[in-house]
Write a protein that holds these residues in place. Structure first.
Motif, mmCIF file in Angstrom:
data_model
loop_
_atom_site.group_PDB
_atom_site.id
_atom_site.type_symbol
_atom_site.label_atom_id
_atom_site.label_comp_id
_atom_site.label_asym_id
_atom_site.label_seq_id
_atom_site.Cartn_x
_atom_site.Cartn_y
_atom_site.Cartn_z
ATOM 1 N N GLU A 9 -69.185 93.736 93.253
ATOM 2 C CA GLU A 9 -69.910 92.465 93.237
ATOM 3 C C GLU A 9 -70.381 91.999 94.611
ATOM 4 O OE1 GLU A 9 -67.590 89.568 91.132
ATOM 5 O OE2 GLU A 9 -67.813 90.621 89.242
ATOM 6 N N THR A 10 -69.876 92.588 95.679
ATOM 7 C CA THR A 10 -70.293 92.129 97.014
ATOM 8 C C THR A 10 -70.879 93.257 97.849
ATOM 9 O OG1 THR A 10 -68.066 92.456 97.915
ATOM 10 C CG2 THR A 10 -68.609 90.263 97.100
ATOM 11 N N ILE A 11 -70.074 94.169 98.249
ATOM 12 C CA ILE A 11 -70.474 95.165 99.241
ATOM 13 C C ILE A 11 -71.577 96.086 98.734
ATOM 14 C CG2 ILE A 11 -69.638 97.093 100.627
ATOM 15 C CD1 ILE A 11 -66.919 95.609 100.695
ATOM 16 N N ASP A 40 -71.153 89.337 108.890
ATOM 17 C CA ASP A 40 -71.862 89.192 107.610
ATOM 18 C C ASP A 40 -70.959 89.579 106.438
ATOM 19 O OD1 ASP A 40 -74.124 88.402 108.958
ATOM 20 O OD2 ASP A 40 -75.100 90.374 108.818
ATOM 21 N N MET A 41 -70.195 90.653 106.608
ATOM 22 C CA MET A 41 -69.313 91.120 105.544
ATOM 23 C C MET A 41 -68.210 90.089 105.279
ATOM 24 S SD MET A 41 -67.092 94.613 105.167
ATOM 25 C CE MET A 41 -66.014 94.257 106.528
ATOM 26 N N ILE A 69 -67.640 88.037 101.720
ATOM 27 C CA ILE A 69 -66.387 88.097 100.970
ATOM 28 C C ILE A 69 -65.789 86.709 100.799
ATOM 29 C CG2 ILE A 69 -64.013 88.951 101.039
ATOM 30 C CD1 ILE A 69 -65.172 91.539 102.248
ATOM 31 N N HIS A 70 -65.884 85.864 101.813
ATOM 32 C CA HIS A 70 -65.390 84.484 101.687
ATOM 33 C C HIS A 70 -66.170 83.719 100.620
ATOM 34 C CE1 HIS A 70 -62.338 83.943 104.783
ATOM 35 N NE2 HIS A 70 -63.029 84.820 105.518
ATOM 36 N N PHE A 122 -66.278 81.450 95.182
ATOM 37 C CA PHE A 122 -66.928 81.402 93.874
ATOM 38 C C PHE A 122 -65.935 81.763 92.772
ATOM 39 C CE2 PHE A 122 -69.044 83.768 90.464
ATOM 40 C CZ PHE A 122 -69.836 82.756 89.946
ATOM 41 N N LYS A 123 -65.168 82.822 92.981
ATOM 42 C CA LYS A 123 -64.204 83.258 91.966
ATOM 43 C C LYS A 123 -63.105 82.223 91.733
ATOM 44 C CE LYS A 123 -65.624 87.222 90.514
ATOM 45 N NZ LYS A 123 -65.959 87.453 89.143
#
Length: 54
Positions: free
Chosen positions: A23-25, A35-36, A40-41, A46-47
């Motif tokens: 869902e991210t990387i 940026d990474m 992730i934060h 959101f989760k």
């Protein structure tokens, strides 16, 4: 410590890492470590705030 040959010991964290990567990387172009970390934060926030109501 999990025993050798028992993959069920790590199933929860392996599932978490798999979802995080999908869902991210894998869906974004990441140029820097900063940026990474921000991505992730945002995903984790959101989760934590997303609630499914039945």
């Amino acid at each position: 410590m999990s025993r050798k040959g028992t993959p069920l010991d790590n199933a929860v964290i392996e599932s978490f890492h798999s979802i995080l990567k999908k869902e991210t990387i894998y869906n974004n172009i990441i140029k820097t470590k900063h940026d990474m970390i921000n991505l992730i934060h945002k995903w984790m926030n959101f989760k934590q705030t997303y609630r499914v109501e039945y």
